[in-house]
Design a protein around this motif. Structure first.
Motif, PDB file in Angstrom:
ATOM      1  N   CYS A  32       0.825  -1.216   0.000  1.00  0.00           N
ATOM      2  CA  CYS A  32       0.000   0.000   0.000  1.00  0.00           C
ATOM      3  C   CYS A  32       0.850   1.253   0.000  1.00  0.00           C
ATOM      4  N   MET A  79      -1.139  -4.611  17.666  1.00  0.00           N
ATOM      5  CA  MET A  79      -1.682  -3.415  17.031  1.00  0.00           C
ATOM      6  C   MET A  79      -1.505  -2.193  17.917  1.00  0.00           C
ATOM      7  N   LEU A 110      -1.085   4.991   8.135  1.00  0.00           N
ATOM      8  CA  LEU A 110      -1.332   3.648   7.606  1.00  0.00           C
ATOM      9  C   LEU A 110      -0.166   2.699   7.808  1.00  0.00           C
ATOM     10  N   THR A 113      -1.331  -0.371   9.645  1.00  0.00           N
ATOM     11  CA  THR A 113      -1.869  -1.539   8.947  1.00  0.00           C
ATOM     12  C   THR A 113      -0.916  -2.042   7.878  1.00  0.00           C
ATOM     13  N   CYS A 115       1.371  -4.362   6.374  1.00  0.00           N
ATOM     14  CA  CYS A 115       1.476  -5.792   6.698  1.00  0.00           C
ATOM     15  C   CYS A 115       2.868  -6.175   7.175  1.00  0.00           C
TER      16      CYS A 115
ATOM     17  N   LEU B  18      -8.640   1.634  -4.035  1.00  0.00           N
ATOM     18  CA  LEU B  18      -7.564   0.702  -4.344  1.00  0.00           C
ATOM     19  C   LEU B  18      -6.716   1.167  -5.520  1.00  0.00           C
ATOM     20  N   PHE B  22      -4.210   3.162  -3.529  1.00  0.00           N
ATOM     21  CA  PHE B  22      -3.423   1.957  -3.244  1.00  0.00           C
ATOM     22  C   PHE B  22      -3.708   1.346  -1.878  1.00  0.00           C
ATOM     23  N   LEU B  23      -4.895   1.550  -1.320  1.00  0.00           N
ATOM     24  CA  LEU B  23      -5.143   0.991   0.012  1.00  0.00           C
ATOM     25  C   LEU B  23      -5.765  -0.390  -0.095  1.00  0.00           C
ATOM     26  N   GLY B  24      -5.287  -1.295   0.728  1.00  0.00           N
ATOM     27  CA  GLY B  24      -5.826  -2.661   0.710  1.00  0.00           C
ATOM     28  C   GLY B  24      -5.151  -3.540  -0.315  1.00  0.00           C
ATOM     29  N   MET B  25      -3.941  -3.128  -0.739  1.00  0.00           N
ATOM     30  CA  MET B  25      -3.241  -3.886  -1.769  1.00  0.00           C
ATOM     31  C   MET B  25      -2.875  -5.297  -1.331  1.00  0.00           C
ATOM     32  N   CYS B  26      -2.483  -5.466  -0.061  1.00  0.00           N
ATOM     33  CA  CYS B  26      -1.983  -6.774   0.372  1.00  0.00           C
ATOM     34  C   CYS B  26      -3.034  -7.851   0.163  1.00  0.00           C
ATOM     35  N   LEU B  29      -3.925  -8.456  -3.590  1.00  0.00           N
ATOM     36  CA  LEU B  29      -3.055  -9.316  -4.385  1.00  0.00           C
ATOM     37  C   LEU B  29      -3.139 -10.774  -3.974  1.00  0.00           C
ATOM     38  N   VAL B 122      -6.673  -5.794   9.408  1.00  0.00           N
ATOM     39  CA  VAL B 122      -5.402  -5.218   8.981  1.00  0.00           C
ATOM     40  C   VAL B 122      -5.433  -4.767   7.528  1.00  0.00           C
ATOM     41  N   ASN B 123      -6.638  -4.645   6.958  1.00  0.00           N
ATOM     42  CA  ASN B 123      -6.748  -4.154   5.592  1.00  0.00           C
ATOM     43  C   ASN B 123      -6.643  -2.629   5.613  1.00  0.00           C
ATOM     44  N   CYS B 124      -5.651  -2.087   4.893  1.00  0.00           N
ATOM     45  CA  CYS B 124      -5.426  -0.636   4.955  1.00  0.00           C
ATOM     46  C   CYS B 124      -6.651   0.157   4.538  1.00  0.00           C
ATOM     47  N   GLY B 128      -7.850   3.495   6.248  1.00  0.00           N
ATOM     48  CA  GLY B 128      -7.682   4.619   5.326  1.00  0.00           C
ATOM     49  C   GLY B 128      -8.971   5.389   5.127  1.00  0.00           C
TER      50      GLY B 128
END
Lengths: 211, 202
Positions: A32, A79, A110, A113, A115, B18, B22-26, B29, B122-124, B128
């Motif tokens: 991100c 967290m 951010l 979060t 990863c 997204l 670009f939030l929640g990319m992990c 993918l 943990v989803n940005c 965000g």
């Protein structure tokens, strides 16, 4: 047996994430922020420093606490450790580098979060001693930073015609018809550059996805 | 009404959480390998976002913002530095609550969406969205609509990538580019297509 700070084992902990175990291009963590703040090299560098700081301190703290964290609530404890550290970094940036903190905006928050931070806490800090966890944090932070700065390098070069703020495309070139590539500053440019970097890095390290 | 439709169109197409932020990319993918699971995750994100956005708005409005504690006689207090830690705790708690409710009242839904819920904390894109709605000074209804719209944008992006990746199986991709590298390039193309929507408003 006590290991020195730069024993071969500890060197490996720092070196691995830089190349063969890179968190972004091999493990696909923390994408991100890798994309959002890489239009210029200076923001990428500040972000790298922030992530290295948060990651190494959070790894150390979580490793110190690892024997006292009940398994069921470990995610929320990790967290809160990370969130508190990010708040501290955010306040420091606001006090000393206000313009930069405005530029990074919500993306600094951010980091919570991101990863990589939680991933390393889960995978490494929960099983290892504080010293090792600290080194692992630095290694992974730098591995993340390398890719970040590489992406920023290409985006700034093609998008603004400069490197770290210094113009590299001469005025002569602009006069003879050269134009900056606007797509690089927009989001698709980031995806393309990162995709190509992942490709290059994976052909070098021979890591191949089964699909 | 038109204002709210505009917020939805804006958050789904023009400023897709997204493809533009670009939030929640992990999770984007890693979950987009199969169409069914990507639809599951997409719905779970819409659901959690539409709940956490108004919840975090209310907490920010009545507890954290500058002078928000005036109702308790503490008007000079400014707690907005606590935003990150409070927001993430609210999100974690909300996800846990949703999980428990689902388990109790709709086991079939729980079986389908349940495995994605812990991932969402943990989803940005969830955190965000909460941070964006504070930055943009949205009201209660606007926040809810924006949360829903962001979720919808995420859903659209992840399902389209999953369907494209399904088709990619028939093509001969260079070995090192397989998986993440190719997904990145494809996302770049989707993102470029979405640039065509910019400037649209009712």
């Amino acid at each position: 047996m006590k290991l020195g700070l730069f024993s071969s084992k500890n060197k490996k902990i720092i070196k691995d994430p830089l190349m063969g175990e890179n968190p972004i291009s091999i493990h696909v963590l923390g994408i991100c922020s890798a994309l959002a703040i890489t239009t210029k090299i200076d923001t990428a560098i500040v972000m790298t420093i922030a992530v290295v700081a948060v990651l190494s301190i959070s790894n150390t703290v979580i490793s110190l606490l690892r024997n006292n964290i009940p398994n069921k609530v470990r995610i929320i404890i990790q967290m809160s450790v990370v969130a508190s550290l990010v708040i501290i970094i955010d306040q420091i940036l606001m006090a000393y580098m206000y313009d930069m903190s405005k530029l990074l905006g919500v993306f600094l928050g951010l980091i919570i979060t991101n990863c990589i931070v939680l991933g390393r806490a889960e995978a490494f800090a929960m099983q290892n001693s504080p010293g090792k966890a600290f080194l692992d944090g630095i290694g992974n932070g730098l591995g993340y930073g390398t890719i970040l700065i590489a992406v920023a390098f290409f985006r700034e070069m093609f998008g603004f015609g400069s490197i770290y703020g210094a113009q590299i495309i001469s005025d002569q070139m602009y006069l003879s018809g050269y134009e900056n590539n606007g797509l690089m500053i927009l989001s698709p440019g980031a995806f393309f550059i990162l995709g190509l970097i992942v490709w290059a890095h994976r052909s070098y390290t021979k890591v191949i996805d089964k699909e | 009404m038109q204002h709210y439709i505009n917020i939805i169109i804006n958050s789904v197409f023009i400023e897709n959480i997204l493809l533009v932020y670009f939030l929640g990319m992990c999770s984007f993918l890693s979950i987009s390998k199969k169409v069914e699971t990507s639809i599951g995750l997409g719905f779970a994100v819409i659901f959690v976002l539409s709940i956490t956005a108004p919840a975090n708005w209310a907490i920010n409005e009545y507890f954290l913002a500058d002078g928000a504690l005036a109702w308790a006689g503490l008007g000079e207090l400014n707690l907005d530095f606590l935003q990150y830690i409070v927001f993430i705790s609210v999100i974690a708690a909300m996800v846990q609550l949703v999980e428990m409710f689902m388990d109790r009242f709709s086991p079939s839904l729980y079986v389908n969406l349940g495995i994605f819920l812990p991932l969402i904390t943990v989803n940005c894109s969830i955190l965000g969205t909460s941070l964006f709605l504070v930055e943009r000074e949205y009201g209660l209804v606007e926040s809810t609509v924006y949360g829903f719209g962001s979720g919808l944008g995420f859903f659209l992006a992840i399902v389209s990538l999953a369907t494209i990746r399904k088709r990619m199986r028939y093509s001969n991709v260079p070995p090192a580019l397989r998986g993440v590298g190719m997904a990145m390039l494809l996302t770049g193309l989707i993102s470029m297509a979405f640039l065509g929507f910019s400037g649209i408003s009712l």
